[in-house]
Design a protein around this motif. Structure first.
Motif, PDB file in Angstrom:
ATOM      1  N   UNK A  23      42.144  10.610  -8.019  1.00  0.00           N
ATOM      2  CA  UNK A  23      42.692   9.264  -7.974  1.00  0.00           C
ATOM      3  C   UNK A  23      43.113   8.792  -6.597  1.00  0.00           C
ATOM      4  N   UNK A  24      42.946   9.622  -5.574  1.00  0.00           N
ATOM      5  CA  UNK A  24      43.342   9.231  -4.226  1.00  0.00           C
ATOM      6  C   UNK A  24      42.165   8.650  -3.451  1.00  0.00           C
ATOM      7  N   UNK A  25      42.478   7.915  -2.403  1.00  0.00           N
ATOM      8  CA  UNK A  25      41.495   7.482  -1.429  1.00  0.00           C
ATOM      9  C   UNK A  25      41.551   8.501  -0.294  1.00  0.00           C
ATOM     10  N   UNK A  26      40.404   9.072   0.042  1.00  0.00           N
ATOM     11  CA  UNK A  26      40.345  10.108   1.076  1.00  0.00           C
ATOM     12  C   UNK A  26      39.471   9.594   2.214  1.00  0.00           C
ATOM     13  N   UNK A  27      40.010   9.613   3.430  1.00  0.00           N
ATOM     14  CA  UNK A  27      39.250   9.187   4.603  1.00  0.00           C
ATOM     15  C   UNK A  27      38.729  10.414   5.334  1.00  0.00           C
ATOM     16  N   UNK A  28      37.432  10.393   5.675  1.00  0.00           N
ATOM     17  CA  UNK A  28      36.815  11.492   6.416  1.00  0.00           C
ATOM     18  C   UNK A  28      36.212  10.947   7.703  1.00  0.00           C
ATOM     19  N   UNK A  29      35.975  11.842   8.657  1.00  0.00           N
ATOM     20  CA  UNK A  29      35.538  11.442   9.982  1.00  0.00           C
ATOM     21  C   UNK A  29      34.030  11.437  10.157  1.00  0.00           C
ATOM     22  N   UNK A  30      33.326  12.331   9.459  1.00  0.00           N
ATOM     23  CA  UNK A  30      31.887  12.428   9.678  1.00  0.00           C
ATOM     24  C   UNK A  30      31.170  12.858   8.398  1.00  0.00           C
ATOM     25  N   UNK A  31      29.846  12.895   8.468  1.00  0.00           N
ATOM     26  CA  UNK A  31      29.041  13.246   7.296  1.00  0.00           C
ATOM     27  C   UNK A  31      29.275  14.670   6.825  1.00  0.00           C
ATOM     28  N   UNK A  44      37.056  10.467  -9.787  1.00  0.00           N
ATOM     29  CA  UNK A  44      38.179   9.561  -9.583  1.00  0.00           C
ATOM     30  C   UNK A  44      38.688   9.569  -8.165  1.00  0.00           C
ATOM     31  N   UNK A  45      38.098  10.397  -7.310  1.00  0.00           N
ATOM     32  CA  UNK A  45      38.478  10.428  -5.902  1.00  0.00           C
ATOM     33  C   UNK A  45      37.534   9.516  -5.143  1.00  0.00           C
ATOM     34  N   UNK A  46      38.083   8.648  -4.345  1.00  0.00           N
ATOM     35  CA  UNK A  46      37.265   7.727  -3.543  1.00  0.00           C
ATOM     36  C   UNK A  46      37.249   8.242  -2.107  1.00  0.00           C
ATOM     37  N   UNK A  47      36.062   8.517  -1.574  1.00  0.00           N
ATOM     38  CA  UNK A  47      35.919   9.063  -0.226  1.00  0.00           C
ATOM     39  C   UNK A  47      35.324   7.983   0.673  1.00  0.00           C
ATOM     40  N   UNK A  48      35.982   7.726   1.794  1.00  0.00           N
ATOM     41  CA  UNK A  48      35.547   6.683   2.731  1.00  0.00           C
ATOM     42  C   UNK A  48      35.268   7.329   4.083  1.00  0.00           C
ATOM     43  N   UNK A  49      34.068   7.068   4.591  1.00  0.00           N
ATOM     44  CA  UNK A  49      33.667   7.563   5.909  1.00  0.00           C
ATOM     45  C   UNK A  49      34.122   6.572   6.959  1.00  0.00           C
ATOM     46  N   UNK A  50      34.985   7.006   7.873  1.00  0.00           N
ATOM     47  CA  UNK A  50      35.488   6.129   8.931  1.00  0.00           C
ATOM     48  C   UNK A  50      34.432   5.987  10.022  1.00  0.00           C
ATOM     49  N   UNK A  51      34.221   4.777  10.506  1.00  0.00           N
ATOM     50  CA  UNK A  51      33.249   4.590  11.600  1.00  0.00           C
ATOM     51  C   UNK A  51      33.781   5.193  12.891  1.00  0.00           C
ATOM     52  N   UNK A  52      32.869   5.707  13.697  1.00  0.00           N
ATOM     53  CA  UNK A  52      33.293   6.268  14.980  1.00  0.00           C
ATOM     54  C   UNK A  52      33.598   5.142  15.944  1.00  0.00           C
ATOM     55  N   UNK A  53      34.623   5.358  16.764  1.00  0.00           N
ATOM     56  CA  UNK A  53      35.040   4.336  17.722  1.00  0.00           C
ATOM     57  C   UNK A  53      34.242   4.435  19.004  1.00  0.00           C
TER      58      UNK A  53
END
Length: 53
Positions: A23-31, A44-53
């Motif tokens: 049920x959490x939103x999880x942010x990750x850095x890379x593939x 139920x876990x939402x995983x979001x890939x953060x764009x590189x800066x």
């Protein structure tokens, strides 16, 4: 009332009980992180890939 986190930034699967991610939103850095977490995270876990800066 017990507070519960909404999101997690880059959890290390070896140190997290997968049930805690449900049920959490999880942010990750890379593939690589996305693949590892995608295999272990419960439904139920939402995983979001953060764009590189």
């Amino acid at each position: 009332m017990v507070s519960r986190p909404y999101e997690v930034l880059r959890p290390r699967p070896a140190f997290v009980d997968r049930g805690q991610l449900k049920g959490l939103v999880v942010f990750v850095r890379n593939n690589d992180e996305l693949r590892i977490l995608g295999r272990t995270a419960p439904n139920g876990t939402r995983i979001i890939l953060l764009p590189e800066a």
